[in-house]
Scaffold this motif. Sequence first.
Motif, short mmCIF file in Angstrom:
data_model
loop_
_atom_site.label_atom_id
_atom_site.label_comp_id
_atom_site.label_asym_id
_atom_site.label_seq_id
_atom_site.Cartn_x
_atom_site.Cartn_y
_atom_site.Cartn_z
N LEU A 96 0.82 -1.21 0.00
CA LEU A 96 0.00 0.00 0.00
C LEU A 96 0.86 1.27 0.00
N LEU A 97 1.89 1.28 0.84
CA LEU A 97 2.74 2.46 0.91
C LEU A 97 3.46 2.71 -0.42
N HIS A 98 3.92 1.65 -1.06
CA HIS A 98 4.70 1.80 -2.28
C HIS A 98 3.82 2.07 -3.49
N HIS A 99 2.80 1.22 -3.69
CA HIS A 99 2.02 1.30 -4.93
C HIS A 99 0.87 2.30 -4.87
N GLU A 100 0.34 2.56 -3.68
CA GLU A 100 -0.78 3.50 -3.60
C GLU A 100 -0.34 4.88 -3.12
N GLU A 101 0.55 4.92 -2.13
CA GLU A 101 0.93 6.21 -1.57
C GLU A 101 2.23 6.77 -2.14
N GLY A 102 2.92 5.98 -2.97
CA GLY A 102 4.08 6.50 -3.69
C GLY A 102 5.37 6.55 -2.89
N PHE A 103 5.44 5.85 -1.76
CA PHE A 103 6.68 5.80 -0.99
C PHE A 103 7.72 5.00 -1.77
N THR A 104 8.94 5.52 -1.88
CA THR A 104 10.01 4.74 -2.48
C THR A 104 10.50 3.70 -1.48
N VAL A 105 11.23 2.72 -1.98
CA VAL A 105 11.79 1.70 -1.09
C VAL A 105 12.72 2.35 -0.08
N GLU A 106 13.53 3.31 -0.54
CA GLU A 106 14.46 4.00 0.35
C GLU A 106 13.72 4.75 1.45
N LEU A 107 12.63 5.44 1.07
CA LEU A 107 11.87 6.21 2.06
C LEU A 107 11.20 5.28 3.06
N MET A 108 10.67 4.16 2.60
CA MET A 108 10.04 3.21 3.52
C MET A 108 11.05 2.66 4.51
#
Length: 223
Positions: free
Chosen positions: A174-186
């Motif tokens: 959800l964070l990556h694909h819906e909210e646009g968080f990059t792997v680095e940011l996560m």
Amino acid sequence: MLAPPAANPALHDTMPDDQLMLAYAAGDTTAFDALYARHESALFRFVRRLMGMRLAAEVEEVFQETWMRVIAARQSFSPQGASWRTWAFTIAHNLAMDRLRLSGREVAFYAHDEDGDGLEAARLFSRGLVGGGSAPAADAAHPSAEELAFWRAAGRRLLACLDELPDEQRSAFLLHHEEGFTVELMAQTLEINFETVRSRLRYGLKKLRGCMERYLSVLERRA
């Protein structure tokens, strides 16, 4: 004691989130209203999808607690580092995950194909599993009834499939694909290893593709 600066709601629409938060901390309560209006829908949707059907009754409580944390931290908020949006979603993520852990939630399937907004979830389906932009049914000027039915069903099925994922994998998706968080940011904001984030995304996506196989095969035949 200095009086708080005069509120100027007309400027709020163009102010970045961080500046709105600083204005709120300085006494402009309408700046908080602007922040809330700007992010209410996305934050609620994220909490609802992360907590799943089993804890649906607790979504509103976690959502409200997220905003209470934002209010409580207004004097200590610093725009350095992560953006306000990243900061707020991280608060929501941590609160929801704590509630999931306390519930002893087991991975289970909940058939709720009739629940939720199927077309809204279809956009997530097309971005996360298929690639590219929004679902064709949402973009087409005059989608056929068959197209609409397909994408609604696909979106509702995705919501059910998300419920099957382990909490950490669902959160990463959800964070990556819906909210646009990059792997680095996560990795940075959730304080977990970069490779751990990538692994959660990879295994979660693999499980979702298996769960959505029927719909993916239809799209492959159409290609």
